[in-house]
Design a protein around this motif. Structure first.
Motif, PDB file in Angstrom:
ATOM      1  N   LEU A  81       0.836  -1.204   0.000  1.00  0.00           N
ATOM      2  CA  LEU A  81       0.000   0.000   0.000  1.00  0.00           C
ATOM      3  C   LEU A  81       0.866   1.248   0.000  1.00  0.00           C
ATOM      4  O   LEU A  81       1.750   1.400   0.849  1.00  0.00           O
ATOM      5  N   LEU A  82       0.619   2.151  -0.932  1.00  0.00           N
ATOM      6  CA  LEU A  82       1.411   3.374  -1.096  1.00  0.00           C
ATOM      7  C   LEU A  82       0.561   4.621  -0.925  1.00  0.00           C
ATOM      8  O   LEU A  82      -0.655   4.592  -1.162  1.00  0.00           O
ATOM      9  N   THR A  83       1.216   5.717  -0.566  1.00  0.00           N
ATOM     10  CA  THR A  83       0.538   7.018  -0.470  1.00  0.00           C
ATOM     11  C   THR A  83       1.148   7.955  -1.508  1.00  0.00           C
ATOM     12  O   THR A  83       2.165   8.595  -1.246  1.00  0.00           O
ATOM     13  N   PRO A  84       0.581   8.039  -2.701  1.00  0.00           N
ATOM     14  CA  PRO A  84       1.152   8.862  -3.769  1.00  0.00           C
ATOM     15  C   PRO A  84       1.019  10.349  -3.471  1.00  0.00           C
ATOM     16  O   PRO A  84       0.133  10.780  -2.731  1.00  0.00           O
ATOM     17  N   THR A  85       1.896  11.147  -4.091  1.00  0.00           N
ATOM     18  CA  THR A  85       1.850  12.592  -3.895  1.00  0.00           C
ATOM     19  C   THR A  85       0.933  13.291  -4.890  1.00  0.00           C
ATOM     20  O   THR A  85       0.511  14.413  -4.664  1.00  0.00           O
ATOM     21  N   ALA A  86       0.624  12.603  -6.011  1.00  0.00           N
ATOM     22  CA  ALA A  86      -0.221  13.203  -7.046  1.00  0.00           C
ATOM     23  C   ALA A  86      -0.761  12.094  -7.938  1.00  0.00           C
ATOM     24  O   ALA A  86      -0.274  10.963  -7.911  1.00  0.00           O
ATOM     25  N   VAL A  87      -1.762  12.437  -8.762  1.00  0.00           N
ATOM     26  CA  VAL A  87      -2.376  11.447  -9.654  1.00  0.00           C
ATOM     27  C   VAL A  87      -1.331  10.814 -10.566  1.00  0.00           C
ATOM     28  O   VAL A  87      -1.344   9.598 -10.803  1.00  0.00           O
ATOM     29  N   GLN A  88      -0.393  11.623 -11.068  1.00  0.00           N
ATOM     30  CA  GLN A  88       0.593  11.093 -12.014  1.00  0.00           C
ATOM     31  C   GLN A  88       1.558  10.102 -11.384  1.00  0.00           C
ATOM     32  O   GLN A  88       2.283   9.397 -12.095  1.00  0.00           O
ATOM     33  N   GLY A  98       5.297  -1.864  -8.423  1.00  0.00           N
ATOM     34  CA  GLY A  98       4.834  -2.988  -7.627  1.00  0.00           C
ATOM     35  C   GLY A  98       3.763  -2.701  -6.604  1.00  0.00           C
ATOM     36  O   GLY A  98       3.364  -3.603  -5.866  1.00  0.00           O
ATOM     37  N   ALA A  99       3.259  -1.473  -6.554  1.00  0.00           N
ATOM     38  CA  ALA A  99       2.200  -1.158  -5.586  1.00  0.00           C
ATOM     39  C   ALA A  99       0.905  -1.865  -5.949  1.00  0.00           C
ATOM     40  O   ALA A  99       0.570  -2.001  -7.125  1.00  0.00           O
ATOM     41  N   ASP A 100       0.183  -2.325  -4.925  1.00  0.00           N
ATOM     42  CA  ASP A 100      -1.115  -2.978  -5.124  1.00  0.00           C
ATOM     43  C   ASP A 100      -2.287  -2.040  -4.865  1.00  0.00           C
ATOM     44  O   ASP A 100      -3.381  -2.263  -5.377  1.00  0.00           O
ATOM     45  N   ALA A 101      -2.067  -1.027  -4.029  1.00  0.00           N
ATOM     46  CA  ALA A 101      -3.167  -0.156  -3.616  1.00  0.00           C
ATOM     47  C   ALA A 101      -2.600   1.194  -3.188  1.00  0.00           C
ATOM     48  O   ALA A 101      -1.392   1.327  -2.936  1.00  0.00           O
ATOM     49  N   PHE A 102      -3.500   2.186  -3.093  1.00  0.00           N
ATOM     50  CA  PHE A 102      -3.083   3.549  -2.809  1.00  0.00           C
ATOM     51  C   PHE A 102      -4.010   4.204  -1.793  1.00  0.00           C
ATOM     52  O   PHE A 102      -5.217   3.947  -1.798  1.00  0.00           O
ATOM     53  N   VAL A 103      -3.430   5.057  -0.949  1.00  0.00           N
ATOM     54  CA  VAL A 103      -4.199   5.915  -0.046  1.00  0.00           C
ATOM     55  C   VAL A 103      -4.093   7.337  -0.562  1.00  0.00           C
ATOM     56  O   VAL A 103      -2.991   7.872  -0.705  1.00  0.00           O
ATOM     57  N   LEU A 137      -5.612  -0.136 -13.942  1.00  0.00           N
ATOM     58  CA  LEU A 137      -4.413  -0.957 -13.756  1.00  0.00           C
ATOM     59  C   LEU A 137      -4.686  -2.130 -12.815  1.00  0.00           C
ATOM     60  O   LEU A 137      -3.747  -2.817 -12.386  1.00  0.00           O
ATOM     61  N   ASN A 138      -5.965  -2.314 -12.461  1.00  0.00           N
ATOM     62  CA  ASN A 138      -6.374  -3.386 -11.547  1.00  0.00           C
ATOM     63  C   ASN A 138      -5.790  -3.191 -10.150  1.00  0.00           C
ATOM     64  O   ASN A 138      -5.422  -4.166  -9.478  1.00  0.00           O
ATOM     65  N   LYS A 139      -5.691  -1.930  -9.724  1.00  0.00           N
ATOM     66  CA  LYS A 139      -5.206  -1.591  -8.388  1.00  0.00           C
ATOM     67  C   LYS A 139      -6.350  -0.973  -7.578  1.00  0.00           C
ATOM     68  O   LYS A 139      -7.338  -0.497  -8.143  1.00  0.00           O
ATOM     69  N   LYS A 140      -6.196  -0.959  -6.262  1.00  0.00           N
ATOM     70  CA  LYS A 140      -7.232  -0.428  -5.379  1.00  0.00           C
ATOM     71  C   LYS A 140      -6.881   0.978  -4.889  1.00  0.00           C
ATOM     72  O   LYS A 140      -5.707   1.354  -4.826  1.00  0.00           O
ATOM     73  N   PHE A 143       0.813  -4.104   3.951  1.00  0.00           N
ATOM     74  CA  PHE A 143       2.022  -3.394   4.363  1.00  0.00           C
ATOM     75  C   PHE A 143       1.981  -1.999   3.739  1.00  0.00           C
ATOM     76  O   PHE A 143       1.891  -1.871   2.518  1.00  0.00           O
ATOM     77  N   LYS A 144       2.093  -0.982   4.569  1.00  0.00           N
ATOM     78  CA  LYS A 144       1.995   0.394   4.080  1.00  0.00           C
ATOM     79  C   LYS A 144       3.356   1.081   4.054  1.00  0.00           C
ATOM     80  O   LYS A 144       4.110   1.018   5.021  1.00  0.00           O
ATOM     81  N   ILE A 145       3.626   1.752   2.941  1.00  0.00           N
ATOM     82  CA  ILE A 145       4.768   2.661   2.819  1.00  0.00           C
ATOM     83  C   ILE A 145       4.211   4.070   2.828  1.00  0.00           C
ATOM     84  O   ILE A 145       3.456   4.445   1.933  1.00  0.00           O
TER      85      ILE A 145
END
Length: 309
Positions: free
Chosen positions: A7-14, A23-28, A57-60, A244-246
């Motif tokens: 699980l990742l926390t992106p900074t922007a849509v891009q 390799g991320a499966d999901a995003f917050v 991309l089949n991600k959550k 697992f969260k990054i």
């Protein structure tokens, strides 16, 4: 053996496509007015875009609605939560019971993840919120490994654990830094994505710098080190931890991509080829240490010791 979600926390849509490729499966994601300590501030339209990209991309995508809500913001939930449901968000992260109550009333199909940062310290509490409607609990960062494994063994909900990044030490609902500058006759823009505007508390005795993160929800003082347990994943994977969260707060997109690649490799090997994971895990840790800025050393947080800040 079950493979935990990364699980990742992106900074922007891009960021989403790049992190998915890494390799991320999901995003917050989330909007600052509704969510605490976000790596990026996503408007309603950007939340929609992020979900469309991730689902393609089949991600959550999980949307943070974990602020502490005063009376004047409750009405906003009646519009925001149905909007998230209409976008088919994969979950909503909450801490305030107001979110749960409003969701049951106007967005009953939303999957809820309970996250209060500090109070998920036993499985009874996790299961209590599970009985109220939560599907996942995010355990406190102050727990050691044995406590986390014990919670998972007894939990009736999914369990999420942060494995990398900085953690919050203090929060005030007041904009302490902004108020200080205003008192001096200087208006400071509240902007937590401009790296040149980073501010720190400095502890001369320990030579530690504590980042100060200020947003619409107040002032947050963060840990001087980053958690990293890329070389200690076995026990939690064997216990069946679900996610697992990054945490990407105050991190660049490039940094997050490189960290994601290393954890993706570590998780895959730990599940599929444990012997090879044992061979390379120290090298993966060294690679992450090389990515760190000089003032942000890596440690194992509270997983194996009582860290004192």
């Amino acid at each position: 053996m079950k493979k935990p979600e990364l699980l990742l926390t992106p900074t922007a849509v891009q960021d989403i496509e790049k992190l998915a490729e890494a390799g991320a499966d999901a995003f917050v994601i989330g909007e600052q007015r509704f969510g605490l300590r976000l790596a990026g501030d996503f408007s309603k339209e950007e939340v929609k875009q992020a979900i469309e990209v991730a689902h393609g991309l089949n991600k959550k995508v999980y949307v943070a609605v974990n602020a502490l809500f005063h009376n004047d913001k409750i009405d906003d939930l009646y519009e925001y939560l149905p909007y998230l449901q209409s976008l088919n968000a994969d979950g909503v992260i909450f801490g305030d019971p107001a979110v749960l109550m409003v969701a049951k009333e106007v967005a009953p199909h939303l999957k809820l993840h309970w996250n209060t940062e500090m109070t998920a310290t036993n499985w009874f509490t996790c299961n209590y919120w599970g009985k109220k409607g939560a599907k996942r609990a995010v355990v406190a960062r102050e727990l050691n490994m044995d406590a986390i494994v014990e919670i998972k063994e007894n939990a009736e909900v999914e369990i999420e654990v942060q494995v990398h990044g900085m953690t919050n030490m203090f929060q005030s609902k007041r904009s302490l830094i902004g108020n200080y500058f205003e008192y001096q006759g200087t208006i400071m823009e509240i902007e937590n994505r401009k790296q040149e505007k980073n501010m720190f508390l400095y502890d001369k005795e320990r030579d530690n710098k504590y980042p100060i993160f200020e947003d619409e929800n107040g002032t947050h003082i963060m840990s001087p080190n980053d958690i990293c347990i890329i070389d200690e994943l076995e026990e939690m994977i064997d216990a069946g931890i679900d996610s697992f969260k990054i945490d990407g707060i105050l991190k660049s997109s490039e940094y997050l991509v490189e960290v994601t690649r290393r954890y993706r490799k570590a998780i895959d090997l730990c599940v599929n080829d444990r012997d090879q994971y044992e061979v390379i895990k120290d090298d993966l840790l060294k690679e992450l240490e090389e990515l760190q800025p000089p003032n942000r050393p890596l440690d194992t947080g509270f997983f194996f010791k009582e860290t004192v800040y």
